[in-house]
Design a protein around this motif. Structure first.
Motif, PDB file in Angstrom:
ATOM      1  N   VAL A   1       0.830  -1.208   0.000  1.00 54.32           N
ATOM      2  CA  VAL A   1       0.000   0.000   0.000  1.00 54.32           C
ATOM      3  C   VAL A   1       0.861   1.252   0.000  1.00 54.32           C
ATOM      4  CG1 VAL A   1      -1.556   1.379   1.437  1.00 54.32           C
ATOM      5  CG2 VAL A   1      -2.057  -1.021   1.017  1.00 54.32           C
ATOM      6  N   TRP A   2       1.914   1.273   0.838  1.00 61.39           N
ATOM      7  CA  TRP A   2       2.744   2.475   0.909  1.00 61.39           C
ATOM      8  C   TRP A   2       3.650   2.620  -0.308  1.00 61.39           C
ATOM      9  CZ3 TRP A   2       0.007   5.133   3.657  1.00 61.39           C
ATOM     10  CH2 TRP A   2      -0.498   4.721   4.887  1.00 61.39           C
ATOM     11  N   LEU A   3       4.003   1.516  -0.954  1.00 59.69           N
ATOM     12  CA  LEU A   3       4.740   1.598  -2.219  1.00 59.69           C
ATOM     13  C   LEU A   3       3.858   2.207  -3.290  1.00 59.69           C
ATOM     14  CD1 LEU A   3       7.312   0.827  -3.852  1.00 59.69           C
ATOM     15  CD2 LEU A   3       6.210  -1.381  -4.312  1.00 59.69           C
ATOM     16  N   TRP A   4       2.636   1.706  -3.397  1.00 55.43           N
ATOM     17  CA  TRP A   4       1.690   2.219  -4.391  1.00 55.43           C
ATOM     18  C   TRP A   4       1.298   3.664  -4.079  1.00 55.43           C
ATOM     19  CZ3 TRP A   4      -3.657   3.335  -3.558  1.00 55.43           C
ATOM     20  CH2 TRP A   4      -4.366   3.646  -4.723  1.00 55.43           C
ATOM     21  N   THR A   5       1.143   3.985  -2.796  1.00 48.26           N
ATOM     22  CA  THR A   5       0.794   5.343  -2.384  1.00 48.26           C
ATOM     23  C   THR A   5       1.807   6.353  -2.894  1.00 48.26           C
ATOM     24  OG1 THR A   5      -0.414   4.666  -0.400  1.00 48.26           O
ATOM     25  CG2 THR A   5       0.580   6.869  -0.379  1.00 48.26           C
ATOM     26  N   GLN A   6       3.087   6.071  -2.683  1.00 50.37           N
ATOM     27  CA  GLN A   6       4.121   6.997  -3.139  1.00 50.37           C
ATOM     28  C   GLN A   6       4.108   7.128  -4.656  1.00 50.37           C
ATOM     29  OE1 GLN A   6       8.058   6.679  -0.754  1.00 50.37           O
ATOM     30  NE2 GLN A   6       7.102   4.659  -0.562  1.00 50.37           N
ATOM     31  N   HIS A   7       4.015   5.996  -5.348  1.00 55.25           N
ATOM     32  CA  HIS A   7       4.050   6.026  -6.814  1.00 55.25           C
ATOM     33  C   HIS A   7       2.860   6.806  -7.371  1.00 55.25           C
ATOM     34  CE1 HIS A   7       5.460   4.645 -10.701  1.00 55.25           C
ATOM     35  NE2 HIS A   7       4.236   4.264 -11.001  1.00 55.25           N
ATOM     36  N   LEU A   8       1.681   6.600  -6.791  1.00 55.63           N
ATOM     37  CA  LEU A   8       0.474   7.266  -7.285  1.00 55.63           C
ATOM     38  C   LEU A   8       0.499   8.756  -6.983  1.00 55.63           C
ATOM     39  CD1 LEU A   8      -2.468   6.783  -8.486  1.00 55.63           C
ATOM     40  CD2 LEU A   8      -3.214   6.824  -6.095  1.00 55.63           C
ATOM     41  N   LEU A   9       0.776   9.126  -5.733  1.00 58.04           N
ATOM     42  CA  LEU A   9       0.681  10.527  -5.331  1.00 58.04           C
ATOM     43  C   LEU A   9       1.860  11.363  -5.808  1.00 58.04           C
ATOM     44  CD1 LEU A   9      -0.758  10.158  -1.713  1.00 58.04           C
ATOM     45  CD2 LEU A   9      -1.982  10.530  -3.867  1.00 58.04           C
ATOM     46  N   LEU A  10       2.962  10.713  -6.145  1.00 60.00           N
ATOM     47  CA  LEU A  10       4.084  11.445  -6.753  1.00 60.00           C
ATOM     48  C   LEU A  10       3.926  11.575  -8.261  1.00 60.00           C
ATOM     49  CD1 LEU A  10       7.112   9.977  -4.761  1.00 60.00           C
ATOM     50  CD2 LEU A  10       6.161  12.285  -4.598  1.00 60.00           C
ATOM     51  N   VAL A  11       2.792  11.117  -8.783  1.00 64.80           N
ATOM     52  CA  VAL A  11       2.449  11.239 -10.203  1.00 64.80           C
ATOM     53  C   VAL A  11       3.533  10.588 -11.063  1.00 64.80           C
ATOM     54  CG1 VAL A  11       1.481  12.829 -11.927  1.00 64.80           C
ATOM     55  CG2 VAL A  11       1.472  13.473  -9.529  1.00 64.80           C
ATOM     56  N   LYS A  12       4.011   9.423 -10.634  1.00 71.25           N
ATOM     57  CA  LYS A  12       4.979   8.613 -11.383  1.00 71.25           C
ATOM     58  C   LYS A  12       6.294   9.341 -11.651  1.00 71.25           C
ATOM     59  CE  LYS A  12       1.363   5.974 -13.769  1.00 71.25           C
ATOM     60  NZ  LYS A  12       0.866   5.515 -15.084  1.00 71.25           N
ATOM     61  N   ARG A  13       6.599  10.357 -10.838  1.00 69.90           N
ATOM     62  CA  ARG A  13       7.862  11.081 -11.040  1.00 69.90           C
ATOM     63  C   ARG A  13       9.064  10.325 -10.482  1.00 69.90           C
ATOM     64  NH1 ARG A  13       6.280  16.876  -8.715  1.00 69.90           N
ATOM     65  NH2 ARG A  13       4.869  15.590  -7.480  1.00 69.90           N
ATOM     66  N   VAL A  14       8.802   9.319  -9.673  1.00 69.60           N
ATOM     67  CA  VAL A  14       9.861   8.462  -9.132  1.00 69.60           C
ATOM     68  C   VAL A  14       9.533   7.025  -9.510  1.00 69.60           C
ATOM     69  CG1 VAL A  14      11.073   7.708  -7.050  1.00 69.60           C
ATOM     70  CG2 VAL A  14      10.207  10.052  -7.200  1.00 69.60           C
ATOM     71  N   PRO A  15      10.483   6.268 -10.074  1.00 63.70           N
ATOM     72  CA  PRO A  15      10.209   4.870 -10.437  1.00 63.70           C
ATOM     73  C   PRO A  15       9.871   4.021  -9.214  1.00 63.70           C
ATOM     74  CG  PRO A  15      12.216   5.677 -11.486  1.00 63.70           C
ATOM     75  CD  PRO A  15      11.821   6.710 -10.486  1.00 63.70           C
ATOM     76  N   TRP A  16       9.365   2.821  -9.488  1.00 57.38           N
ATOM     77  CA  TRP A  16       8.933   1.933  -8.404  1.00 57.38           C
ATOM     78  C   TRP A  16      10.084   1.534  -7.482  1.00 57.38           C
ATOM     79  CZ3 TRP A  16       4.000   0.870  -7.185  1.00 57.38           C
ATOM     80  CH2 TRP A  16       3.017   1.036  -8.160  1.00 57.38           C
ATOM     81  N   LEU A  17      11.208   1.143  -8.048  1.00 53.90           N
ATOM     82  CA  LEU A  17      12.277   0.550  -7.244  1.00 53.90           C
ATOM     83  C   LEU A  17      12.840   1.498  -6.189  1.00 53.90           C
ATOM     84  CD1 LEU A  17      13.658  -2.160  -6.939  1.00 53.90           C
ATOM     85  CD2 LEU A  17      15.407  -1.402  -8.573  1.00 53.90           C
ATOM     86  N   PRO A  18      13.132   2.763  -6.509  1.00 58.30           N
ATOM     87  CA  PRO A  18      13.640   3.660  -5.467  1.00 58.30           C
ATOM     88  C   PRO A  18      12.642   3.909  -4.333  1.00 58.30           C
ATOM     89  CG  PRO A  18      14.138   4.541  -7.632  1.00 58.30           C
ATOM     90  CD  PRO A  18      13.194   3.401  -7.842  1.00 58.30           C
ATOM     91  N   LEU A  19      11.365   3.656  -4.588  1.00 56.93           N
ATOM     92  CA  LEU A  19      10.361   3.865  -3.551  1.00 56.93           C
ATOM     93  C   LEU A  19      10.312   2.720  -2.542  1.00 56.93           C
ATOM     94  CD1 LEU A  19       7.431   5.112  -5.813  1.00 56.93           C
ATOM     95  CD2 LEU A  19       8.940   6.518  -4.411  1.00 56.93           C
TER      96      LEU A  19
END
Length: 277
Positions: free
Chosen positions: A181-199
């Motif tokens: 949930v927190w991985l997806w939260t960051q990816h979604l709310l950062l508007v995909k500006r950061v790739p999945w792996l660094p999150l």
């Protein structure tokens, strides 16, 4: 050699050998993280209360029962605190509550609850030192994230019980769900500006914090809620829940920030694709 000089040399050597410590210390000291966590908790509380009344007014009894079981599982509710929750969800006249709340009121409650989504998005952006995303790009993400979070809350009871298998399965399931949930939260709310792996570091830290606090809630919250309710009434209940939300939101804020620093500094930056050289 004086004690102060020796300390400065040790610190300088540590900074050269572990540059991540310098950046991490700087972010934790200058980022006003506790203030951000407190604001996030306030927005979460202001979003939860109208949504709770909207569920009590419009949701069928099976949905209200599921929500009550999940809140019990989250906070270990029992005794007087559990009776208060039951009264809110099932004790009143549903028809009268609908008339008081109204469809417009429920929609306003949902829209105002997106302030929590915006606050969470800002926490993620500050963790990664990113500018605020445009409203047109991010608006639908706030609503989607909020609805997904409500769904996760509804599923807390069966997940924590391991879908009937018990805590031995429920605990790792809860950790995996929290991390996801927190991985997806960051990816979604950062508007995909950061790739999945660094999150991932931030998600793992947030998942760990959520799991530890979830266990702690069962040990601390029942007694604290009953004592606050007995001494101060409903106001004590509100203050205790708000205090706990501050702890949880502060932990998430620190987790996202620490995870962002770890992902951008050696040695993890080489493996996560964030190496700036």
């Amino acid at each position: 050699m004086s004690w102060a000089t020796r300390v400065r040399r040790i610190r300088t050597g540590a900074e050269k050998r572990f540059p991540v410590l310098t950046e991490l210390t700087s972010r934790l000291v200058s980022g006003n993280l506790l203030d951000s966590g407190t604001r996030l908790a306030a927005q979460a509380f202001l979003a939860a209360v109208p949504l709770l009344f909207a569920v009590a007014a419009f949701a069928p009894s099976s949905v209200r029962d599921q929500l009550r079981e999940s809140l019990r599982a989250m906070f270990g509710l029992r005794g007087a605190a559990d009776q208060e929750l039951q009264q809110v969800l099932n004790g009143g006249d549903a028809g009268g509550l609908r008339e008081t709340t109204g469809i417009v009121g429920a929609l306003v409650a949902l829209i105002s609850a997106t302030s929590f989504s915006r606050a969470m998005a800002r926490v993620c952006e500050r963790a990664w030192a990113l500018p605020k995303a445009g409203t047109r790009i991010a608006a639908w993400r706030w609503t989607v994230w909020l609805l997904a979070l409500v769904l996760v809350v509804f599923l807390q009871a069966p997940i924590r019980d391991g879908f009937g298998a018990g805590a031995w399965l429920g605990l790792p399931l809860y950790f995996l769900l929290s991390t996801g949930v927190w991985l997806w939260t960051q990816h979604l709310l950062l508007v995909k500006r950061v790739p999945w792996l660094p999150l991932l570091p931030g998600a793992l830290l947030a998942g760990t914090a959520s799991t530890v606090l979830g266990i702690t809630a069962h040990l601390y919250m029942p007694t604290a809620l009953d004592r606050a309710l007995a001494e101060y009434g409903s106001l004590g209940l509100v203050l205790t829940l708000l205090s706990w939300m501050i702890v949880v939101c502060a932990a998430l804020t620190f987790a996202f920030t620490i995870g962002a620093v770890l992902a951008q500094e050696p040695p993890l930056d080489r493996y996560l694709g964030t190496d700036r050289e």
